[in-house]
Every structure is written in structure tokens, then in C-alpha cells.
Design a protein around this motif. Structure first.
Motif, short mmCIF file in Angstrom:
data_model
loop_
_atom_site.label_atom_id
_atom_site.label_comp_id
_atom_site.label_asym_id
_atom_site.label_seq_id
_atom_site.Cartn_x
_atom_site.Cartn_y
_atom_site.Cartn_z
N ALA A 1 -7.58 4.12 -2.43
CA ALA A 1 -6.74 2.99 -2.87
C ALA A 1 -6.97 1.78 -1.96
O ALA A 1 -7.08 0.64 -2.43
CB ALA A 1 -5.26 3.40 -2.85
N ILE B 1 -3.19 5.35 -8.15
CA ILE B 1 -3.26 6.32 -7.04
C ILE B 1 -1.89 6.44 -6.38
O ILE B 1 -1.44 7.53 -6.02
CB ILE B 1 -4.36 5.91 -6.02
N ARG B 2 -1.20 5.29 -6.21
CA ARG B 2 0.15 5.33 -5.63
C ARG B 2 1.05 6.25 -6.44
O ARG B 2 1.79 7.07 -5.89
CB ARG B 2 0.74 3.91 -5.62
N GLU C 1 0.84 -1.20 0.00
CA GLU C 1 0.00 0.00 0.00
C GLU C 1 0.87 1.24 0.00
O GLU C 1 1.94 1.22 0.62
CB GLU C 1 -0.91 0.00 1.23
N PRO C 2 0.44 2.35 -0.62
CA PRO C 2 -0.72 2.33 -1.48
C PRO C 2 -0.42 1.45 -2.69
O PRO C 2 0.70 1.44 -3.17
CB PRO C 2 -0.89 3.81 -1.91
N ALA D 1 -5.44 1.19 -7.62
CA ALA D 1 -4.68 1.61 -6.44
C ALA D 1 -3.22 1.91 -6.79
O ALA D 1 -2.61 2.80 -6.19
CB ALA D 1 -4.77 0.53 -5.36
#
Ligand code: Z5A
Length: 209
Positions: free
Chosen positions: A75, A51-52, A41-42, A48
Motif C-alpha cells: 500500500a 489493502i486498508r 496510511e494504510p 491502497a
């Protein structure tokens, strides 16, 4: 119905050794016949990971702290729905490089956003799902930063922050470990790697079938 798998996360600030220890954990669990889903994560799904990328690399405009927090949880929602929950439901173990403890540390501690907002989003997105065990690797900030620097490469949006930011991140992580000792295991990652890995095994062993 298969037994639910275990959800393990690895946490800590800059250069504490997460990347170094993840393959070790995977091999240790494989030796116990536990096949692990590795994720991070992210990230962890197509959306996701996008988004990272937005979070780590400047997207062409400044990102507000609120937007950063909401992007992290957007995410996470994708990741939980598409990867983490299905794997756990099939009885598989999940090993995740960072999770919500990082949000408390970076957005709550580092960015000084209200912890109540992080907590509300945690409950909204995760219901009662929490890691069975978070391995919190801890080193003084200067040591972690020096290690990360020695590794070389370009600094991302977070890595470019000042030392005070990382001190707040570390304080938040340590406070979380104190608050939730049953599921956050503090590991002194300033020790030689073999000692760190010994502590990791000791933390994982009670969860083994
Ligand atoms: N983020 C967030 O803000 N909110 C959230 O909710 C989440 C994340 C989930 C993702 O970065 C960024 O996202 C993160 C927070 C934010 N930003 N930061 N910073 P990441 O997790 O992908 O990467 P990172 O935090 O930048 O990790 P790192 O710098 O790559 O560190 P590491 O993986 O923990 O360290 P390493 O690469 O394994 O080790 C560093 C060096 O130290 C390396 O040369 C090793 O050989 C050496 N090392 C490791 N262990 C030892 C020991 N024991 N002794 C001596 N040397 C060692």
C-alpha cells in the motif's frame, strides 16, 4: 524548479487524538498560506484503500503477520508513487495520518516481527525518503483505549488486540522518538487539547518558510 514540500506525519497508538488534531494542523498551516495534501496510511490511493480494508476488516481468512507487513508496504509503495512523491515534488506539503513509524510500532513492536525486515522494506520502498517531522502523540495505553472506547463504533482487527499488544506498540514508538529526536517529536497527548495543540504548533514552527 519549485522547492520540495514538507512531509509531516502524525503517529501514536489507539485514541491518542490523531483524528482530532488533523483538522487543527490543516487550519494552522492554511493560516500560514500552506496548502496541505491530507492523506492516510494504510490508504491514500484506490488500491491502497482496498489493502486498508483487507487489513482492518477480516477478509475471510486469518492474515499472517508476514503478509500483514508486506501488505502495509505494498500500500505504501502505491501511495508514495501516486500521491506523496508527486505532491512533494510540486512543492506541496503532505500531512499523512500514520506512516512507516507505525509499521515499526505495530508490525515490529506489536506483532514482534524482526525490525531488520521492516528496515529492509523501508529502504527498498522509500529509498531515503523519511518524514521531515513525525508528530508522535503519546498517552498511556489505558487512557487511549478508554478514549477510543468512549467514541463508540465497531472495533477493527487492530483495535480488537489485547492490551499487551498496545503496550509493545507504545514502547516501540517511544524508542523510535528517542532514537530519532531530530525528526520524531514526542507530544504528551494526555494534556488538555489546547496544550497538545500548543505543542503541535511549537513542533511545526521551525519548518515554516
Ligand atoms: N497500521 C499498521 O498496523 N501498520 C502501519 O504501518 C500503519 C497502520 C500505517 C489504522 O487505524 C490501523 O492501521 C491502526 C494501525 C494500523 N490500527 N490501530 N489501532 P487508524 O490510524 O485509522 O485509526 P486508529 O489508530 O484506530 O486511530 P483512532 O483510534 O481513531 O485514534 P485517534 O484518531 O488517534 O483518536 P481520536 O479519534 O482523535 O480521539 C479519540 C477520542 O479522544 C475522541 O473522542 C477525542 O475527542 C478524544 N480526545 C482527543 N484528544 C483529547 C485530549 N487531549 N483530551 C481528552 N480527550 C481527547
Amino acid at each position: 524548479m519549485p522547492e520540495t514540500g514538507k512531509f509531516i506525519t502524525i503517529e501514536g497508538g489507539e485514541g491518542v487524538g490523531k483524528t482530532t488534531n488533523i483538522p487543527f494542523i490543516k487550519e494552522f498551516l492554511a493560516a500560514q498560506n500552506i496548502n496541505v495534501v491530507m492523506t492516510r496510511e494504510p490508504g491514500g490511493t484506490v488500491l491502497a484503500e482496498k489493502i486498508r480494508d483487507l487489513l482492518l476488516h477480516n477478509p475471510g481468512e486469518s492474515i499472517t503477520d508476514d503478509a500483514e507487513l508486506l501488505l502495509v508496504f505494498a500500500a505504501r509503495s502505491q501511495h508514495l508513487h501516486h500521491v506523496i512523491k508527486p505532491a512533494l515534488a510540486q512543492g506541496r506539503w503532505v500531512l499523512c495520518d500514520r506512516f512507516t513509524e507505525a509499521t515499526y510500532a505495530y508490525q515490529g513492536g506489536g506483532r514482534a516481527l524482526p525490525v531488520s525486515a521492516v528496515n529492509w522494506l523501508e529502504n527498498f520502498v522509500q529509498d531515503d525518503l523519511r518524514p521531515d517531522l513525525a508528530l508522535l502523540l503519546d498517552v498511556p495505553v489505558e487512557i487511549g483505549m478508554a478514549r477510543a472506547k468512549n467514541r463508540g463504533g465497531q472495533l477493527d482487527r487492530f483495535e480488537s488486540e489485547r492490551i499487551e499488544f498496545f503496550e509493545r506498540v507504545r514502547r516501540s514508538y517511544l524508542a523510535q522518538a528517542e532514537q530519532h529526536p531530530h525528526r520524531i517529536r514526542l507530544i504528551n497527548a494526555a494534556q488538555p487539547l489546547s496544550a497538545v495543540q500548543n505543542d503541535i504548533i511549537n513542533a511545526l514552527t521551525p519548518l515554516l518558510p
